[in-house]
Enzyme design. Sequence first.
Site, PDB file in Angstrom:
ATOM      1  N   ASP A 481       0.852  -1.324  -0.108  1.00 28.10           N
ATOM      2  CA  ASP A 481       0.011   0.000   0.075  1.00 28.10           C
ATOM      3  C   ASP A 481       0.743   1.079   0.078  1.00 28.10           C
ATOM      4  OD1 ASP A 481      -2.988   0.886   0.376  1.00 28.10           O
ATOM      5  OD2 ASP A 481      -1.761   2.152   1.783  1.00 28.10           O
ATOM      6  N   GLU A 483       0.964   5.706   0.698  1.00 25.38           N
ATOM      7  CA  GLU A 483       0.295   7.022   1.185  1.00 25.38           C
ATOM      8  C   GLU A 483       0.933   8.168   0.221  1.00 25.38           C
ATOM      9  OE1 GLU A 483      -2.315   6.993   2.903  1.00 25.38           O
ATOM     10  OE2 GLU A 483      -2.105   5.227   3.748  1.00 25.38           O
ATOM     11  N   HIS A 622      -4.842   4.027   6.959  1.00 22.10           N
ATOM     12  CA  HIS A 622      -4.243   5.153   6.441  1.00 22.10           C
ATOM     13  C   HIS A 622      -3.102   5.520   6.969  1.00 22.10           C
ATOM     14  CE1 HIS A 622      -7.861   6.205   4.406  1.00 22.10           C
ATOM     15  NE2 HIS A 622      -8.608   6.484   5.409  1.00 22.10           N
ATOM     16  N   ASP A 627      -2.758  -0.511   6.472  1.00 26.55           N
ATOM     17  CA  ASP A 627      -3.545  -0.538   5.070  1.00 26.55           C
ATOM     18  C   ASP A 627      -2.954  -2.113   4.618  1.00 26.55           C
ATOM     19  OD1 ASP A 627      -4.999   1.467   5.910  1.00 26.55           O
ATOM     20  OD2 ASP A 627      -4.509   2.560   4.183  1.00 26.55           O
TER      21      ASP A 627
END
Length: 672
Positions: A481, A483, A622, A627
């Site tokens: 994942d 960000e 998040h 995640d």
Amino acid sequence: MNGVAPVAVALLGLMAAAGLVAGVLLLLRRRRDVLTRLAEDVDVIVGANPAHRLTSAPSGPLTAVTAAVNRLASEREESLHAAEASAADLRREVESERNRLADLMARLGVAVVVCNADGRILLYNDSARSLVADPALLGLGRTVFGLVDRGLIAHARLRLEAGGATYTATTLHRGRMLRVLVAPVQESTDLSVSGMVLVLEDLTREAGAADERQRALRRLTEEIRGSLGSIRAAAETLLEFPDLADADRRRFLEVVGEESDRLTHSLDGATGDVRPSDERGLDHISGADLAAVIGDRLGRSAIVCRDVVASSTGQVWLRADAHALAAVLAFVAERLGGADLGGVDLELSVIPDHVRLDLRWTGSPPYPGVLTGWLDEPLGQEGATTGRQVVERHAAEVWAGQDAPGRAQLSVLLPHTGEHPGDARGPGTATARPAPTPEHDDSPAPHGSRPEFYDFDLFTSTDPEERSSRLLADLTFTVLDTETTGLDPAGGDRIVSLGAVRVVNGRVLRQETFEQLVNPGRRVPAASTAIHGLTDAMLADAPRIEDVLPELTRFAEDTVLVGHDLGFDLRFLAPAARSAGLELTQPVLDTLLLDVALFPGQRDHTLETIAGRLGVSVVGRHTALGDALVTADVLIGLLGPLREAGVQTLDEALTASRRAFRSRARDRSPGG
């Protein structure tokens, strides 16, 4: 007018009928959607989450059906809990046997790695993890070849299959000299080798200690020579001039006393520095690794060793004490002039039944008597092993001579084992160069730590090339994942954090994770910080994405990439990978599309909703790693329903995902 009235009445009747039909169709469509969602909820109860329950249906017969199904689900859940309790007792018995072996590995206090016959790691302990400079090299389901040369493992397997009880070899790993002891794991039926236990010992510190002993001995020798020279000069003067004045005689006697004290002090000080060196046994080592060890040892003596290409036609293997041979060659090279030689060439060649090492330099060879004297000198302190003893222990021959006008050479002839398994580094090449020693922690590895890093189901040999036809439950996944600073990579948004976790044999390996902040090279908008909590100050000292991606690709090597709405992450990762000269070539699966394929009647396919439906706890939302961990648990939860739906292999999952993508695209199109 009389004719118009009947037509109007007829039209009104038709319109009423059309409205009635439309209403009925709408009602049926809604009822169909309700039935579809109820059926999918039943599938979730049966295949993924027994604790899931049907939501209340509209009033009418379906309400009673919903209540009845929920009652049956509760009874089924209780039965499953009882069956699970019985199965848990049986698993505990099996697990206790596995844990007993795992605990034993931990208590050994040495680095232990267990792999299957193909070199896939199925167990390692904390000591092994502390021995490896790059954590991405060690992990369940990874190959052991990032730690130990492929040729060494192939050679060990041949020897073990031929009936050997154990096999010992020496190799280099990123500047460290490792001794590798290999023992077979055999099938109980036919005694075939189904795996190997590797015990790794770092000899780097030991080799460094031997070098320090030699340096201490040289210092001591120089000090002794100086003191003995002064004592001898004073004694000769006293003997030659017996009528010296008393003052002069006292002065010479004081010189003898002072030098004697200095000599005693030097000997006392050297006691802690010069200790007897242990004699190593002869381990299996490839010719390439032997050349590399010698080149490294010469480099530590400030003797430049140039690259060479061996004349062998395959990877040759010897039984040798690599450190002792390197010490002999370095000792002779230092006697020849050390750093003043201006560099040497080291060549390894194979002749019938022997390996020949040639050390060449510009200059003249030593006289035979001089070389003999050097070989009779101790390599360490007085009484330690001599070069001749090392040569005799190897059944070797040593001589010096002229190689060409103005060029001299020292030759060592060693017997080899006669075996030439394929070498992963290329046939017939052996490179000798000073290998840089990385900085590493030499503190002892923790003893008795629980080796949670094992999966004995990996004993089954697998081929990554055939993974498209393998069962999903047997694959190795990297769930990742990101960000970011925003949603538009084309508009300048960039990655600020990466997180990943490995899934092996249907297990989330929470101890094998990847997490890294990334400097995006731009400001982080306040709206993005509100979501993931990362600020400009937190990212200021983080590495750039081009420095992080090579580590991530090594972590994800030979696995299937998985993410939730992975297309979003790949829009950021793919351009960054291309800029770094990398390619993401692994197959990819998206948990969002898998959920759509399984449950097309569900309106919400967000990560939180899927996790709630499957009974997965959502923690650390998040954050990239948080995640990734939730997505990994969701992936595990989807494997059951996928199997029930007939989606069992990677190929079938990719096909189902493509269908779900097209269906989702149609539903979102203006005419959909």
